[in-house]
Design a protein around this motif. Structure first.
Motif, short mmCIF file in Angstrom:
data_model
loop_
_atom_site.label_atom_id
_atom_site.label_comp_id
_atom_site.label_asym_id
_atom_site.label_seq_id
_atom_site.Cartn_x
_atom_site.Cartn_y
_atom_site.Cartn_z
N VAL A 161 0.83 -1.20 0.00
CA VAL A 161 0.00 0.00 0.00
C VAL A 161 0.87 1.25 0.00
O VAL A 161 0.58 2.24 -0.70
CB VAL A 161 -0.96 0.00 1.21
CG1 VAL A 161 -1.69 1.33 1.32
CG2 VAL A 161 -1.96 -1.14 1.09
N PHE A 178 -5.86 1.65 -6.39
CA PHE A 178 -6.22 1.06 -5.10
C PHE A 178 -7.45 0.17 -5.23
O PHE A 178 -7.59 -0.81 -4.50
CB PHE A 178 -6.46 2.16 -4.06
CG PHE A 178 -5.21 2.58 -3.34
CD1 PHE A 178 -4.61 1.75 -2.41
CD2 PHE A 178 -4.61 3.80 -3.61
CE1 PHE A 178 -3.45 2.13 -1.75
CE2 PHE A 178 -3.45 4.19 -2.96
CZ PHE A 178 -2.87 3.35 -2.03
N THR A 426 -8.63 2.71 2.59
CA THR A 426 -7.19 2.81 2.36
C THR A 426 -6.82 4.15 1.74
O THR A 426 -5.82 4.78 2.12
CB THR A 426 -6.73 1.67 1.43
OG1 THR A 426 -7.06 0.42 2.03
CG2 THR A 426 -5.22 1.72 1.23
N SER A 430 -4.39 6.92 3.30
CA SER A 430 -3.19 7.29 2.55
C SER A 430 -3.12 8.79 2.33
O SER A 430 -2.06 9.41 2.48
CB SER A 430 -3.16 6.55 1.21
OG SER A 430 -2.03 6.91 0.45
N GLY A 442 -0.74 2.57 5.38
CA GLY A 442 -1.10 1.30 4.76
C GLY A 442 -1.37 0.21 5.77
O GLY A 442 -2.17 -0.70 5.53
N VAL A 445 -5.33 0.17 8.00
CA VAL A 445 -6.52 -0.49 7.46
C VAL A 445 -6.31 -2.00 7.40
O VAL A 445 -7.20 -2.78 7.79
CB VAL A 445 -6.86 0.07 6.06
CG1 VAL A 445 -8.02 -0.70 5.45
CG2 VAL A 445 -7.23 1.54 6.16
N THR A 446 -5.16 -2.44 6.92
CA THR A 446 -4.92 -3.88 6.81
C THR A 446 -4.80 -4.54 8.18
O THR A 446 -5.17 -5.71 8.34
CB THR A 446 -3.65 -4.14 5.99
OG1 THR A 446 -2.59 -3.27 6.42
CG2 THR A 446 -3.89 -3.89 4.52
#
Length: 521
Positions: A161, A178, A426, A430, A442, A445-446
């Motif tokens: 990301v 994205f 995302t 960002s 990055g 969110v993940t």
């Protein structure tokens, strides 16, 4: 002649302005930032290869998740293990993915996102190969391998990301890139489920992990070839040591807290909540989590920048957490319902889920066009609605019901929740953080996505263990777990509604102000 003179003066004015903008950006010297901008591939072919390899991080992460869900009963039978331990095969993987991502993002910010990307694929491939050889051991070692596999995607996702976030400036191109990144998720899941089921039924289940390991090593090599060098941000000497820059104290405290909380929720259904160590670990985990938040507030180089604690960012992460925790429950119990209740083989159950790839791709393309045109708060609200509809259909699905009635419909609707919430969340994160914090942006969110999947399975497993009459009424247990998912998805709808309302009220109060969710993304 006069027009030529005017045009010449205009050109000179533009050049002077560009030179002035190069020297200063927001009253800050940006000479240190100029050399850190990654080079975008020159030709369309090279750019396509670059985007494809970076998106492979999301693809292989979801492939790794499905490797232990579709053929889960075949794997469990080979170890002669109890059915209560089934959730650990997927929960252990999501646990480490979600837990170690924050640290991985900071490592990328400090030592290079490209380097961490390559190391992530290499690590992932190594432990997939070892996981295949665990067939000669026991379920505990297999689960241990699954947990270590998750560290690979933890390194991959935030740095992938960040590479995209630093390469592409805000705008339609970035939105679509994205969206492509998010679109690989359902495709990756279907890919892993198909091959793992086929190999488990026709050959031997470890071959799925060995092939996965080889593919990861190949992607690591491709990363070296097609990803441009992404230098780290040059910083003035602030006197901080690497220990402080990595926020080791906060990292150890935070990781320990997240592991203990998640372990307790997933182990409780296995051994029972009457075991003292389960709730003791849960209490200690929450205490450490409070300590982690206190440390981050005062840390010189926090893993969580102050902007994370702002209201709108918290709303976004809260919605994603609720929605994706329900998704983890849905995809796990969808397979359990089809394989255990309806008697489908893993390969047939995977075939019934395969359409989610096309549906998710459509959702991603639509989201790419909508971003920048409508408020992402509306997109996130629609995503939560999709999660909720899918969960309700799973919870009310009848035994022996024709596939096209509900299973088919929920398979088409659920990916819209995935591929609308992930890209919009995302992009917001960002764009809300400076370039030197793209790894952290990055990772947020993940982290929430993958940790929520694991935690949601723990919640659902607890409900199942209390309502299935000690395993005598499997269908009742599955329904109870699914209704837990309905509650989580419904919470996401409530949070998204509040987020949307707050966005509209702020816009009406001050039409000139733009919140994070309304900025061009």
């Amino acid at each position: 002649m006069e027009n030529t003179s005017v045009n010449s003066r205009s050109s000179e004015d533009i050049e002077v302005k560009q030179e002035r903008d190069t020297r200063t950006e927001g009253n800050q010297d940006v000479r240190a930032k100029t050399p850190t901008q990654p080079e975008r591939p020159e030709s369309p072919i090279k750019e396509a290869a670059f985007v494809a390899v970076v998106c492979a991080a999301q693809l292989m992460t979801q492939t790794g998740l499905s490797l232990a869900i579709a053929p889960l009963h075949i794997i469990n039978d080979s170890f002669h293990a109890s059915s209560k331990q089934l959730t650990w095969a997927s929960a252990a993987y999501s646990l480490t993915v979600g837990t170690f991502i924050l640290v991985a993002g900071r490592l990328g910010d400090l030592y290079g996102h490209r380097l961490m990307f390559i190391i992530g694929f290499t690590w992932f491939g190594l432990w997939c190969i070892v996981g295949g050889f665990s067939a000669g051991s026991n379920l505990v070692f297999f689960t241990f391998c699954r947990a270590l596999q998750g560290i690979g995607p933890a390194l991959l996702l935030p740095n992938a990301v960040a590479i995209l976030g630093r390469t592409y400036p805000p705008g339609p191109r970035k939105d679509m890139i994205f969206s492509f990144f998010g679109a690989t998720a359902p495709g990756g899941y279907s890919l892993g489920a198909s091959f793992s089921s086929l190999l488990a039924e026709r050959v031997w289940w470890p071959w799925g992990y060995w092939i996965m390991g080889i593919a990861c090593v190949i992607f690591a090599g491709l990363g070296i070839l097609v990803i441009p060098y992404t230098p780290t941000e040059e910083r003035q000497d602030d006197g901080f040591s690497w220990f402080v820059r990595l926020d080791i104290t906060g990292a150890v405290t935070g990781i320990t807290a997240l592991v203990l909380i998640n372990f307790a929720w997933n182990q409780g259904p296995v051994v029972g909540w009457d075991m003292p160590y389960t709730y003791a670990l849960l209490i200690v985990g929450f205490i450490l989590l409070g300590g982690f938040l206190a440390i981050e507030r005062k840390a010189p180089c926090p893993l969580l920048p102050p902007s994370v604690f702002k209201g709108e960012v918290a709303w976004v992460l809260g919605c994603i957490s609720a929605g994706w925790s329900s998704f983890g429950i849905l995809v796990y119990y969808y397979y359990q319902f089809l394989e255990v209740i309806d008697g489908d083989s893993p390969l047939l159950a995977t075939a019934k889920w395969a359409g989610s790839s096309a549906s998710g791709a459509c959702a991603s393309v639509v989201t790419g066009f909508l971003l920048g045109r409508i408020s992402p708060s509306i997109i996130i609200f629609i995503a939560m609605i999709a999660f909720t509809i899918g969960q309700v259909m799973l919870a009310t699905m009848q035994e022996g019901q024709v596939y096209w009635a509900q299973a088919f419909v929920l398979m088409l609707i659920t990916p819209w929740g995935m591929d609308m919430s992930f890209p919009s969340g995302t992009v917001i994160m960002s764009n809300s953080m400076p370039r030197e914090h793209q790894g952290v942006a990055g990772s947020l969110v993940t982290t929430v996505v993958n940790y929520s999947i694991s935690l949601g399975l723990g919640f659902a497993g607890t409900v199942q263990s209390y309502v299935d009459d000690d395993g005598k009424d499997t269908l009742k247990g599955y329904r109870g777990a699914s209704y837990m998912g309905v509650g989580l998805a419904g919470l996401g709808v409530v949070l998204a509604s509040c987020f949307m309302l707050i966005t509209w009220l702020r816009r009406d109060r001050d039409p000139k102000s733009k919140s994070l969710s309304e900025q061009p993304v």
